[in-house]
Design a protein around this motif. Structure first.
Motif, mmCIF file in Angstrom:
data_model
loop_
_atom_site.group_PDB
_atom_site.id
_atom_site.type_symbol
_atom_site.label_atom_id
_atom_site.label_comp_id
_atom_site.label_asym_id
_atom_site.label_seq_id
_atom_site.Cartn_x
_atom_site.Cartn_y
_atom_site.Cartn_z
ATOM 1 N N LYS A 177 0.812 -1.218 0.000
ATOM 2 C CA LYS A 177 0.000 0.000 0.000
ATOM 3 C C LYS A 177 0.843 1.265 0.000
ATOM 4 O O LYS A 177 0.507 2.245 -0.669
ATOM 5 N N VAL A 221 -6.920 8.065 10.145
ATOM 6 C CA VAL A 221 -7.188 6.634 9.942
ATOM 7 C C VAL A 221 -5.917 5.893 10.307
ATOM 8 O O VAL A 221 -4.817 6.362 10.001
ATOM 9 N N GLY A 271 -10.227 -5.117 5.141
ATOM 10 C CA GLY A 271 -10.592 -4.193 6.213
ATOM 11 C C GLY A 271 -10.104 -4.608 7.591
ATOM 12 O O GLY A 271 -10.467 -3.991 8.589
ATOM 13 N N TYR A 328 -10.407 11.028 5.173
ATOM 14 C CA TYR A 328 -11.141 11.766 4.135
ATOM 15 C C TYR A 328 -12.616 11.428 4.225
ATOM 16 O O TYR A 328 -13.001 10.261 4.324
HETATM 17 P P1 ATP Z 1 -9.887 -4.211 1.261
HETATM 18 O O1 ATP Z 1 -9.189 -5.519 1.388
HETATM 19 O O2 ATP Z 1 -11.340 -4.328 1.290
HETATM 20 O O3 ATP Z 1 -9.418 -3.415 0.082
HETATM 21 P P2 ATP Z 1 -8.078 -3.066 3.096
HETATM 22 O O4 ATP Z 1 -7.861 -3.830 4.346
HETATM 23 O O5 ATP Z 1 -7.137 -3.238 1.992
HETATM 24 O O6 ATP Z 1 -9.531 -3.379 2.569
HETATM 25 P P3 ATP Z 1 -8.179 -0.210 2.701
HETATM 26 O O7 ATP Z 1 -8.689 -0.430 1.328
HETATM 27 O O8 ATP Z 1 -6.910 0.531 2.826
HETATM 28 O O9 ATP Z 1 -8.088 -1.538 3.534
HETATM 29 O O10 ATP Z 1 -9.258 0.499 3.566
HETATM 30 C C1 ATP Z 1 -10.534 -0.042 3.734
HETATM 31 C C2 ATP Z 1 -11.564 1.031 3.649
HETATM 32 O O11 ATP Z 1 -11.385 1.979 4.720
HETATM 33 C C3 ATP Z 1 -11.495 1.854 2.398
HETATM 34 O O12 ATP Z 1 -12.141 1.249 1.337
HETATM 35 C C4 ATP Z 1 -12.145 3.152 2.880
HETATM 36 O O13 ATP Z 1 -13.548 3.013 2.910
HETATM 37 C C5 ATP Z 1 -11.676 3.286 4.280
HETATM 38 N N1 ATP Z 1 -10.488 4.121 4.348
HETATM 39 C C6 ATP Z 1 -9.222 3.701 4.294
HETATM 40 N N2 ATP Z 1 -8.368 4.757 4.356
HETATM 41 C C7 ATP Z 1 -9.123 5.861 4.446
HETATM 42 C C8 ATP Z 1 -8.834 7.244 4.559
HETATM 43 N N3 ATP Z 1 -7.593 7.723 4.594
HETATM 44 N N4 ATP Z 1 -9.871 8.106 4.647
HETATM 45 C C9 ATP Z 1 -11.135 7.646 4.633
HETATM 46 N N5 ATP Z 1 -11.466 6.362 4.556
HETATM 47 C C10 ATP Z 1 -10.481 5.462 4.453
#
Ligand code: ATP
Ligand code: ATP
Ligand code: MG
Ligand code: MG
Length: 872
Positions: A220, A259, A268, A303
């Motif tokens: 990421k 976050v 998530g 955000y």
């Molecule tokens: P997935 O496997 O579903 O992609 P993940 O564990 O990879 O989830 P992220 O995609 O980084 O995690 O974050 C999950 C969700 O949290 C995002 O889709 C978004 O809704 C929210 N999120 C993450 N970072 C931010 C941020 N900086 N501001 C607002 N919302 C956020």
């Protein structure tokens, strides 16, 4: 009633060309053969009580209730089992319709054939149907609990075999495009297409997905850095590894709200968003750090906005979904807990990723999220008020998806397409947090939070709201751009005799084109001139080896009766289907008792040829020529006789043919004669003396010509194809032993004996035969072998196979001797059961100019006996 054997068909077969998925159950009705359904007291009433839905089966009557009428009037149990096996699958959610029940030549034994959707469930349904029927016969009923258990088991088997939702979306489109597909044996990889034209996928990764792109997307922080460098809006953030860095990090990103998430997380897990205090931040840090393998934690600005997934395939945005976290909507009287229960009743919600939606589960995270909104599980929500149970919108934690494909702003499309290219993914799921996707991100302070490799398809293919999008189509357009084929040419060859010879010849002709040829025969599987696997390889497994091989550009498949009966053909269609001949051999095996039934088995190959392809048929064999009536493709005939009326008529209609005329093997194309070569110059015809080899050569040349191989290359191939003991062991191998000759051949049925006889009778000197036959053939076939031997040879030695295939030692020899005497009581013959001894004796009898013909069980052994005697 008792099941004797169950077979599962997976390709075009004896029962149906079009329906590939069939169970064939060999059923012994035992004492029930004496009784039709009307003669079993209480059977009809019991049956309609247990399975009232059988009323829907039309059966031969063609109207609703038709089948039950037949039960009432009296029908045999096999037929009833067929309908019940179908109905049980239907009730368990697997739509099926096709069935056939046919008597075999064994009294009381039937073949019950019925369709399946999933093969384990299909076989189970057959067993359950027999159980159910036996019970109604004996007790007048079948316990409801039993039936329910059967249906539950069937549903389980079906569900266990189900594809993942993304794969299922792709496969639906693959099937709609008639692209063949198969599982590879490991890593849940799917092969689309055949041979060199194949493409592979695994969920939504394709063989085009670059490992660099996938790894970058999984990192990421790296993704954000690279995107930020390209001027793409990403969350302001930083990575830390120790708690004491947290305070500075928060200041770096501009203070609350923030976050916190693990650097290497997904789905998530370990994420806390919208953090507004130090206490929350500390807790969130621990959660994220625990979820990270490297104990690395991302601190990001929070955000505002909702979560969007933009799907980019092959450089184009193809779908956009807004994802809304798991939530319930108040009705003014139910508690949150009750509302969750109600929401989970939705049949679209299942466990994990298997369904369109996932059930909402309550855990510590959801309780904390509720608490933030001022609720508990027992809060009664006012009508219309929304309570969220998750902060993040993952479908796998109960979120829903709303299609927004039409709403996205063109600038965001442009941005997303750049992102996919910058990361280097052919299929990318881009996560955007934005208040409104229909506005440019820059204007509304939207950001790209993540890029996913192997994104799920279900939120686009089956959104909770809005239009479903066909996202499999662009995937397949990418893998198989319009105008490219997913298939390689397949030439399938069948017949009673000459399959291996013709397969090898056709492969040799094709090799002249420089393409990589994969072929299967009774000797083994070959690619180019190399042996892949030795042994009898004429069934679907071996065809699969060739069709899976990514180097193979042309497949030439000997397709024998056994494989067709056991599991159907391994391919859904072919380009050329050659049927050489149908003769009395293997009759009485596998419920194929007459030569007409055998013709129907071989006809499967011709009927599987696609409409633009050719069935190459023997015009001199009436059963084969008649297959022209049943095929959906074009027909090309071969014949030893240019005056054969079928040929003359076919040519008059501008058809394609191959004939033996004036000493030449020639292609006839309408009125034109294209001479390939003189038979005497074609080694495999033994100087033109082996008529059946001329027939095989005509079939091979015609197959290659019909498939577009240049005539000059065919000519070159036919001149260089040699039936030497090394290249084609056991196929007319003639050895010069100085004073006399030895011929070793694999003939083992009357038709083959006749064929070899055609050559032997052209021999001028004395003819000595060392003959035998396989024990599993019918008595009359073995007697006939004796008769033909008597017509062919001056002296005969009868030997036996080491493997007597179920007969007493000496029995086969006696039957052959019976045939010899019947034909010519004065002929000189001798029985020497041991093959080696018999061969030695035969050789010792040879005089100047003799021909000793050996028709052995083991070709290799026989050749080994001869080789040391070759003088030069
Ligand atoms: P997935 O496997 O579903 O992609 P993940 O564990 O990879 O989830 P992220 O995609 O980084 O995690 O974050 C999950 C969700 O949290 C995002 O889709 C978004 O809704 C929210 N999120 C993450 N970072 C931010 C941020 N900086 N501001 C607002 N919302 C956020
Ligand atoms: P199998 O069923 O054992 O695989 P096949 O169909 O592959 O046999 P080949 O191996 O090519 O046939 O030939 C076996 C024998 O059959 C030959 O050695 C010859 O005796 C006989 N034979 C071959 N071609 C023909 C033909 N066109 N007509 C009659 N007999 C033939
Ligand atoms: Mg994500
Ligand atoms: Mg063979």
């Amino acid at each position: 009633m008792r099941i004797l054997k169950t077979q599962t068909l997976r390709g075009p077969n004896y029962w149906s060309i079009r329906r590939h998925k069939l169970v064939v159950m060999r059923l012994d009705l035992e004492e029930l053969i004496e009784k039709t359904s009307d003669q079993i007291p209480g059977f009809y009433d019991g049956l309609i009580k247990v399975l009232p839905s059988l009323i829907e089966h039309h059966c031969s009557r063609g109207h609703r209730g038709g089948f039950l009428e037949r039960v009432q009037e009296g029908t045999l149990m096999g037929h009833i089992i067929e309908h019940i096996a179908l109905e049980l699958q239907e009730l368990a959610g697997m739509p099926v319709g096709f069935g056939r029940t046919r008597e075999t030549s064994t009294p009381g034994v039937f073949n019950v054939v019925y369709e399946y959707v999933e093969e384990q469930a299909g076989r189970y349904a057959g067993r359950a149907a027999v159980r159910l029927c036996n019970s109604i016969v004996e007790t007048g009923t079948y316990a409801i609990a039993e039936l329910e258990q059967d249906l539950a088991d069937l549903r389980d088997l079906y569900a266990n075999a189900a594809l993942g939702p993304s794969t299922e979306t792709v496969i639906k489109e693959v099937e709609a495009r008639k692209i063949p597909w198969m599982w590879l044996s490991a890593r849940a990889m799917l092969q689309l297409g055949y041979g060199a034209k194949q493409k592979r996928i695994q969920a939504t990764l394709t063989q085009n997905s670059s490992i660099l792109g996938v790894e970058l997307a999984c990192d990421k922080e790296g993704t954000k850095t690279i995107l930020a460098d390209a001027g793409i809006p990403v969350p302001k953030g930083t990575v830390i590894q120790y708690l004491d860095e947290l305070e500075n990090a928060i200041a770096d990103v501009g203070g609350y709200p923030i976050v916190i998430k693990p650097l290497d997380g997904n789905h998530g897990r370990g994420i806390t968003i919208n953090i507004n205090s130090w206490a929350e931040a500390e807790e969130a840090y621990d959660l994220a750090s625990a979820a990270s393998k490297t104990k690395s934690v991302i601190i990001e600005r929070y955000y505002q906005g909702s979560d969007h997934r933009v799907l980019v395939i092959n450089g184009k945005v193809v779908a956009v979904a807004e994802r809304i976290p798991a939530h319930v909507i108040g009705d003014g009287k139910s508690t949150v807990e009750q509302l969750i229960e109600l929401t989970n009743l939705d049949p679209n919600r299942g466990e994990g990723h298997d369904n369109i939606l996932t059930k909402i589960t309550v855990d510590r995270t959801s309780l904390a999220v509720l608490e933030k909104q001022g609720h508990t599980m027992s809060t009664v929500l006012p009508a219309g008020e929304i309570a969220y149970l998750r902060a993040t919108a993952n479908l796998s934690t109960g979120g829903i998806a709303v299609d927004r494909t039409e709403a996205i702003h063109p600038e965001n499309i442009w941005l997303s397409q750049r992102v996919a290219k910058i990361i280097g993914l052919d299929i990318a799921g881009i996560d955007i947090v934005a208040a409104d996707i229909s506005k440019p991100l820059r204007e509304i302070d939207g950001v790209i939070v993540e890029v996913n490799a192997a994104p799920g398809f279900r939120m686009h293919a089956a959104p909770s709201q809005g239009l479903p999008r066909n996202i499999a189509a662009p995937v397949l357009d990418m893998l198989f751009p319009p105008g490219t084929s997913s298939r390689i040419p397949i030439i399938a060859i069948t017949g009673t005799n000459g399959k291996t010879t013709t397969t090898r010849l056709t492969a040799h002709l094709y090799r002249q084109t420089g393409q990589v040829v994969g072929y299967t025969t009774t000797d083994g599987i070959y690619i180019d001139e190399y042996l892949v696997e030795k042994g009898d390889n004429t069934g679907p497994y071996s065809a699969g080896v060739i069709l899976k091989d990514p180097t193979v550009e042309v497949a030439i498949l000997e397709s024998a009766r056994g494989g067709i009966l056991r599991s159907g053909l391994a391919f859904d269609s072919c380009d050329i289907g050659v049927v050489l001949n149908v003769a009395a051999d293997h009759l009485g095996i596998g419920d194929i008792d007459t030569i007409e039934q055998m013709a129907k088995v071989k006809s499967v190959v011709a009927e599987t040829v696609k409409a633009e392809g050719y069935a190459v048929l023997n015009a001199d064999d009436p059963l084969v020529a008649a297959m022209a009536q049943k095929v959906k493709c074009k027909v090309a005939y071969f014949s030893m006789n240019p005056d054969n009326p079928i040929i003359i008529d076919h040519i008059r209609r501008n058809g394609l043919a191959a004939v033996y005329e004036n000493g030449y093997l020639s292609i006839l194309e309408g009125q034109w004669t294209l001479r390939i070569e003189k038979a005497v110059n074609i080694p495999m015809t033994m100087g033109g003396m082996a008529p059946f080899m001329i027939a095989n050569a005509l079939a091979g040349c015609l197959a290659a010509f019909a498939q577009g191989v240049d005539l000059e290359l065919i000519r070159r191939g036919i001149r260089t194809f040699k039936p030497s003991a090394d290249q084609t062991p056991g196929r007319m191998n003639l050895f010069n032993l100085g004073d006399y000759h030895v011929l070793i051949d694999y003939a083992h049925n009357p038709h083959g004996y006749q064929a070899v006889g055609g050559f032997v009778r052209n021999w001028e000197g004395e003819k000595i035969g060392v003959v035998g036959g396989p024990g599993d053939r019918r008595d009359e076939d073995l007697i006939l072998l004796g008769q033909i031997s008597a017509q062919t040879f001056d002296q005969i030695i009868i030997k036996e196979d080491e493997d007597t295939r179920g007969r007493e030692r000496g029995e086969v020899a006696d039957l052959i001797a019976k045939g010899i005497v019947r034909e010519n009581p004065h002929i000189c013959y001798e029985k020497i059961l041991n093959e080696t001894e018999a061969i030695e004796t035969g050789l010792s009898m040879a005089n100047q100019g003799s021909l000793v013909v050996i028709l052995p069980e083991s070709v290799t052994k026989a050749i080994a006996l001869i080789k040391p005697r070759i003088s030069n």
